[in-house]
Design a protein around this motif. Structure first.
Motif, PDB file in Angstrom:
ATOM      1  N   LYS A  20       1.031  -1.161  -0.009  1.00 55.64           N
ATOM      2  CA  LYS A  20       0.318   0.008  -0.093  1.00 55.64           C
ATOM      3  C   LYS A  20       1.025   1.199   0.141  1.00 55.64           C
ATOM      4  N   GLN A  21       1.987   1.114   0.802  1.00 57.34           N
ATOM      5  CA  GLN A  21       2.779   2.383   0.759  1.00 57.34           C
ATOM      6  C   GLN A  21       3.469   2.458  -0.474  1.00 57.34           C
ATOM      7  N   VAL A  22       3.931   1.504  -1.382  1.00 58.32           N
ATOM      8  CA  VAL A  22       4.381   1.719  -2.645  1.00 58.32           C
ATOM      9  C   VAL A  22       3.490   2.241  -3.566  1.00 58.32           C
ATOM     10  N   VAL A  23       2.347   1.955  -3.574  1.00 54.80           N
ATOM     11  CA  VAL A  23       1.231   2.343  -4.323  1.00 54.80           C
ATOM     12  C   VAL A  23       1.159   3.746  -4.166  1.00 54.80           C
ATOM     13  N   GLN A  24       0.977   4.118  -2.969  1.00 53.06           N
ATOM     14  CA  GLN A  24       0.678   5.571  -2.573  1.00 53.06           C
ATOM     15  C   GLN A  24       1.685   6.261  -2.945  1.00 53.06           C
ATOM     16  N   ASN A  25       3.011   5.872  -2.689  1.00 53.95           N
ATOM     17  CA  ASN A  25       4.334   6.517  -3.135  1.00 53.95           C
ATOM     18  C   ASN A  25       4.140   6.824  -4.702  1.00 53.95           C
ATOM     19  N   ASP A  26       3.848   5.810  -5.408  1.00 54.16           N
ATOM     20  CA  ASP A  26       3.822   5.671  -6.952  1.00 54.16           C
ATOM     21  C   ASP A  26       2.857   6.700  -7.474  1.00 54.16           C
ATOM     22  N   ASN A  27       1.618   6.620  -6.934  1.00 54.67           N
ATOM     23  CA  ASN A  27       0.477   7.625  -7.063  1.00 54.67           C
ATOM     24  C   ASN A  27       0.969   9.033  -6.919  1.00 54.67           C
ATOM     25  N   PHE A  28       1.734   9.426  -5.716  1.00 53.63           N
ATOM     26  CA  PHE A  28       2.172  10.504  -5.460  1.00 53.63           C
ATOM     27  C   PHE A  28       3.295  11.186  -6.427  1.00 53.63           C
ATOM     28  N   ILE A  29       4.151  10.205  -6.726  1.00 54.78           N
ATOM     29  CA  ILE A  29       5.152  10.633  -7.391  1.00 54.78           C
ATOM     30  C   ILE A  29       4.803  10.754  -9.082  1.00 54.78           C
ATOM     31  N   GLY A  30       3.777   9.974  -9.442  1.00 52.53           N
ATOM     32  CA  GLY A  30       3.577   9.753 -10.765  1.00 52.53           C
ATOM     33  C   GLY A  30       2.343  10.752 -11.167  1.00 52.53           C
TER      34      GLY A  30
END
Length: 58
Positions: free
Chosen positions: A48-58
């Motif tokens: 979930k953290q990876v997905v949230q970070n990816d959404n934030f960066i992307g």
């Protein structure tokens, strides 16, 4: 004591011993499942953290 009564008591004791042994196995398996569930929950949090970070960066 009557021989039949002693035989019944011995059979009962044997069955109770079998049940206790099976319960010990269930307890061990339950602990293994708990450990696996905790590992899975940790992996889900990381994902979930990876997905949230990816959404934030992307």
């Amino acid at each position: 004591m009557d021989k039949d009564m002693v035989k019944i008591m011995q059979q009962t004791l044997n069955k109770l011993d079998e049940i206790a042994h099976k319960l010990e196995h269930i307890e061990v398996n339950t602990h293994h499942l708990d450990d696996q569930q905790q590992s899975l929950e940790g992996a889900m949090k990381q994902l979930k953290q990876v997905v949230q970070n990816d959404n934030f960066i992307g």
